[in-house]
Design an enzyme around this catalytic site. Structure first.
Site, PDB file in Angstrom:
ATOM      1  N   GLY A  13     -33.755 -33.785  61.183  1.00  0.00           N
ATOM      2  CA  GLY A  13     -33.320 -33.716  62.672  1.00  0.00           C
ATOM      3  C   GLY A  13     -33.867 -34.908  63.306  1.00  0.00           C
ATOM      4  N   GLY A  14     -33.762 -35.117  64.595  1.00  0.00           N
ATOM      5  CA  GLY A  14     -33.943 -36.358  65.534  1.00  0.00           C
ATOM      6  C   GLY A  14     -35.364 -36.626  65.471  1.00  0.00           C
ATOM      7  CB  ILE A  15     -38.200 -34.854  66.850  1.00  0.00           C
ATOM      8  CG1 ILE A  15     -37.981 -35.247  68.288  1.00  0.00           C
ATOM      9  CG2 ILE A  15     -39.690 -35.175  66.612  1.00  0.00           C
ATOM     10  CD1 ILE A  15     -38.525 -33.829  69.478  1.00  0.00           C
ATOM     11  CB  ILE A  90     -32.413 -23.246  66.761  1.00  0.00           C
ATOM     12  CG1 ILE A  90     -33.247 -22.175  66.667  1.00  0.00           C
ATOM     13  CG2 ILE A  90     -32.258 -23.849  65.342  1.00  0.00           C
ATOM     14  CD1 ILE A  90     -32.072 -21.072  66.276  1.00  0.00           C
ATOM     15  CG  ASP A  93     -30.748 -23.652  75.832  1.00  0.00           C
ATOM     16  OD1 ASP A  93     -31.613 -23.070  74.991  1.00  0.00           O
ATOM     17  OD2 ASP A  93     -30.789 -24.824  76.223  1.00  0.00           O
ATOM     18  CD  GLN A 149     -34.523 -24.346  76.769  1.00  0.00           C
ATOM     19  OE1 GLN A 149     -35.639 -24.764  77.313  1.00  0.00           O
ATOM     20  NE2 GLN A 149     -33.912 -25.006  76.094  1.00  0.00           N
ATOM     21  CE1 TYR A 152     -36.589 -24.912  71.824  1.00  0.00           C
ATOM     22  CE2 TYR A 152     -37.545 -25.471  73.979  1.00  0.00           C
ATOM     23  CZ  TYR A 152     -37.130 -25.953  72.610  1.00  0.00           C
ATOM     24  OH  TYR A 152     -37.704 -27.104  72.087  1.00  0.00           O
ATOM     25  N   GLY A 183     -41.686 -33.737  76.105  1.00  0.00           N
ATOM     26  CA  GLY A 183     -40.313 -33.383  76.988  1.00  0.00           C
ATOM     27  C   GLY A 183     -39.184 -33.953  76.469  1.00  0.00           C
ATOM     28  CE1 TYR A 184     -34.607 -30.762  78.448  1.00  0.00           C
ATOM     29  CE2 TYR A 184     -36.582 -30.996  79.906  1.00  0.00           C
ATOM     30  CZ  TYR A 184     -35.620 -30.324  79.290  1.00  0.00           C
ATOM     31  OH  TYR A 184     -35.472 -29.114  79.751  1.00  0.00           O
TER      32      TYR A 184
HETATM   33  P1  NDP Z   1     -32.674 -31.388  65.942  1.00  0.00           P
HETATM   34  O1  NDP Z   1     -31.629 -30.416  66.319  1.00  0.00           O
HETATM   35  O2  NDP Z   1     -32.244 -32.862  66.094  1.00  0.00           O
HETATM   36  O3  NDP Z   1     -33.454 -31.101  64.355  1.00  0.00           O
HETATM   37  C1  NDP Z   1     -33.972 -29.961  64.209  1.00  0.00           C
HETATM   38  C2  NDP Z   1     -34.166 -29.853  62.603  1.00  0.00           C
HETATM   39  O4  NDP Z   1     -34.735 -28.410  62.455  1.00  0.00           O
HETATM   40  C3  NDP Z   1     -32.997 -29.812  61.744  1.00  0.00           C
HETATM   41  O5  NDP Z   1     -33.513 -30.662  60.467  1.00  0.00           O
HETATM   42  C4  NDP Z   1     -32.706 -28.425  61.451  1.00  0.00           C
HETATM   43  O6  NDP Z   1     -31.977 -28.263  60.093  1.00  0.00           O
HETATM   44  C5  NDP Z   1     -34.162 -27.872  61.112  1.00  0.00           C
HETATM   45  N1  NDP Z   1     -34.000 -26.328  61.206  1.00  0.00           N
HETATM   46  C6  NDP Z   1     -33.340 -25.734  62.278  1.00  0.00           C
HETATM   47  N2  NDP Z   1     -33.482 -24.434  61.847  1.00  0.00           N
HETATM   48  C7  NDP Z   1     -34.020 -24.280  60.728  1.00  0.00           C
HETATM   49  C8  NDP Z   1     -34.469 -23.339  59.850  1.00  0.00           C
HETATM   50  N3  NDP Z   1     -34.240 -22.069  60.007  1.00  0.00           N
HETATM   51  N4  NDP Z   1     -34.883 -23.703  58.574  1.00  0.00           N
HETATM   52  C9  NDP Z   1     -35.208 -25.098  58.313  1.00  0.00           C
HETATM   53  N5  NDP Z   1     -34.963 -25.900  58.968  1.00  0.00           N
HETATM   54  C10 NDP Z   1     -34.251 -25.466  60.195  1.00  0.00           C
HETATM   55  O7  NDP Z   1     -33.966 -31.091  66.951  1.00  0.00           O
HETATM   56  P2  NDP Z   1     -35.106 -32.115  67.394  1.00  0.00           P
HETATM   57  O8  NDP Z   1     -35.402 -33.000  66.414  1.00  0.00           O
HETATM   58  O9  NDP Z   1     -34.678 -32.608  68.695  1.00  0.00           O
HETATM   59  O10 NDP Z   1     -36.347 -31.093  67.711  1.00  0.00           O
HETATM   60  C11 NDP Z   1     -37.395 -31.030  66.579  1.00  0.00           C
HETATM   61  C12 NDP Z   1     -38.451 -30.117  67.307  1.00  0.00           C
HETATM   62  O11 NDP Z   1     -38.858 -30.702  68.528  1.00  0.00           O
HETATM   63  C13 NDP Z   1     -37.806 -28.724  67.571  1.00  0.00           C
HETATM   64  O12 NDP Z   1     -38.716 -27.805  67.434  1.00  0.00           O
HETATM   65  C14 NDP Z   1     -37.753 -28.915  69.042  1.00  0.00           C
HETATM   66  O13 NDP Z   1     -37.585 -27.561  69.670  1.00  0.00           O
HETATM   67  C15 NDP Z   1     -38.632 -29.812  69.464  1.00  0.00           C
HETATM   68  N6  NDP Z   1     -38.404 -30.364  70.973  1.00  0.00           N
HETATM   69  C16 NDP Z   1     -37.396 -31.098  71.037  1.00  0.00           C
HETATM   70  C17 NDP Z   1     -37.177 -31.588  72.385  1.00  0.00           C
HETATM   71  C18 NDP Z   1     -36.179 -32.707  72.481  1.00  0.00           C
HETATM   72  O14 NDP Z   1     -36.103 -33.029  73.702  1.00  0.00           O
HETATM   73  N7  NDP Z   1     -35.327 -33.057  71.550  1.00  0.00           N
HETATM   74  C19 NDP Z   1     -38.120 -31.506  73.214  1.00  0.00           C
HETATM   75  C20 NDP Z   1     -39.177 -30.801  72.996  1.00  0.00           C
HETATM   76  C21 NDP Z   1     -39.295 -30.212  71.846  1.00  0.00           C
HETATM   77  P3  NDP Z   1     -30.579 -28.387  59.773  1.00  0.00           P
HETATM   78  O15 NDP Z   1     -29.873 -29.467  59.937  1.00  0.00           O
HETATM   79  O16 NDP Z   1     -30.493 -27.734  58.434  1.00  0.00           O
HETATM   80  O17 NDP Z   1     -30.037 -27.426  60.938  1.00  0.00           O
END
Ligand code: NDP
Length: 246
Positions: A13-15, A90, A93, A149, A152, A183-184
């Site tokens: 994912g992004g982070i 995830i 919301d 949320q 969440y 944060g966001y």
């Molecule tokens: P993304 O949606 O970009 O990435 C989420 C990642 O989690 C993906 O790699 C996804 O894989 C994986 N994932 C989701 N569900 C599962 C699962 N059941 N088993 C294994 N992998 C899973 O999110 P972000 O990068 O934005 O967020 C990363 C973390 O940071 C999260 O915990 C989020 O709550 C937290 N966060 C994010 C913020 C933001 O502003 N973006 C702010 C605060 C916290 P797949 O591709 O398979 O779905």
């Protein structure tokens, strides 16, 4: 710097991508999980093109059995996990009076029960070896709450209780346990929010912008350093001044 084995959940994912990149740049051997092999393979190739070799393993963190199998597969391939970043998450919301049970349970299972599912098979080895870093990626909304949320925010707040308890239990074993509350940040998760809602959020952030994934990864890299061994049970807020809590 000692090269360690790091498991970053949700690394695609992004982070997560920024965290994987940063830890690999520090010389660590990094692994992440996937649920969709084709997607993960494309991601791995994109990372390799950037000079970042991240091993990928199947695993759904919401499912105890596949999460444990993922940990064993990582350890069989790369060696004992010394750095664990519980990052997968995830959103589902909706206001609580409209929330369905599946929206509640999906978020609690993926964002909070996952922390049990992945950390439990890792922690005993860390204790035996006398070194470890466990980092939870929580959220600003686990501290201040957010409209729509309840699921969440409950899961993300739960991570703090987990962190401070695990930190106490393992402080004598060379293991630090900390939470980062972003944060966001401009990832798919936030870009999925309607434009007008996102504009309102940005207007509330003193720095006037969303965060960058690299700014969260920087904090992870800081906490895994040998020199950070006295930082445990803490929460690091990284939010451009959006929430300044004590
Ligand atoms: P993304 O949606 O970009 O990435 C989420 C990642 O989690 C993906 O790699 C996804 O894989 C994986 N994932 C989701 N569900 C599962 C699962 N059941 N088993 C294994 N992998 C899973 O999110 P972000 O990068 O934005 O967020 C990363 C973390 O940071 C999260 O915990 C989020 O709550 C937290 N966060 C994010 C913020 C933001 O502003 N973006 C702010 C605060 C916290 P797949 O591709 O398979 O779905």
């Amino acid at each position: 710097m000692t090269s360690r084995v790091a498991l970053v959940t949700g690394g695609t994912g992004g982070i997560g991508t920024a965290i994987c990149q940063r830890l690999a740049d520090q010389g660590h051997r990094v692994a992440t999980n996937y649920r969709d092999y084709a997607k993960a393979l494309a991601w791995r190739e994109m990372m390799l093109a950037r000079g970042c070799d991240v091993a990928i393993f199947p695993g759904d963190v919401a499912d105890p059995d596949t999460a444990e199998a993922m940990v064993h597969a990582v350890e069989a391939a790369l060696g004992p996990i010394e750095i664990l970043v519980n990052n997968a998450g995830i959103t589902r919301d909706t206001t609580f009076h409209r929330m369905r049970a599946d929206q509640w349970h999906d978020v609690i299972n993926t964002n909070l029960n996952s922390v049990f599912n992945v950390t439990r098979p890792v922690i005993e080895g860390m204790r035996r070896r006398g070194w470890g870093r466990v980092i939870q990626i929580s959220s600003i909304n686990g501290l201040k709450g957010q409209y729509g949320q309840a699921n969440y925010a409950a899961a993300k707040a739960g991570m703090h209780g987990f962190t401070i308890s695990l930190a106490r239990e393992n402080a004598g074993f060379g293991i630090t346990v900390n939470t980062i509350s972003p944060g966001y940040v401009a990832t798919d998760m936030v870009m999925a929010v309607p434009d007008e809602v996102r504009a309102k959020i940005i207007a509330d952030i003193p720095t006037g912008r969303l965060g960058k994934p690299e700014e969260i990864a920087y904090a992870v890299a800081f906490l895994v350093n040998e020199e950070a061994s006295w930082i445990t049970g803490s929460n690091l807020d990284i939010n451009g001044g959006h929430h300044m809590g004590w």
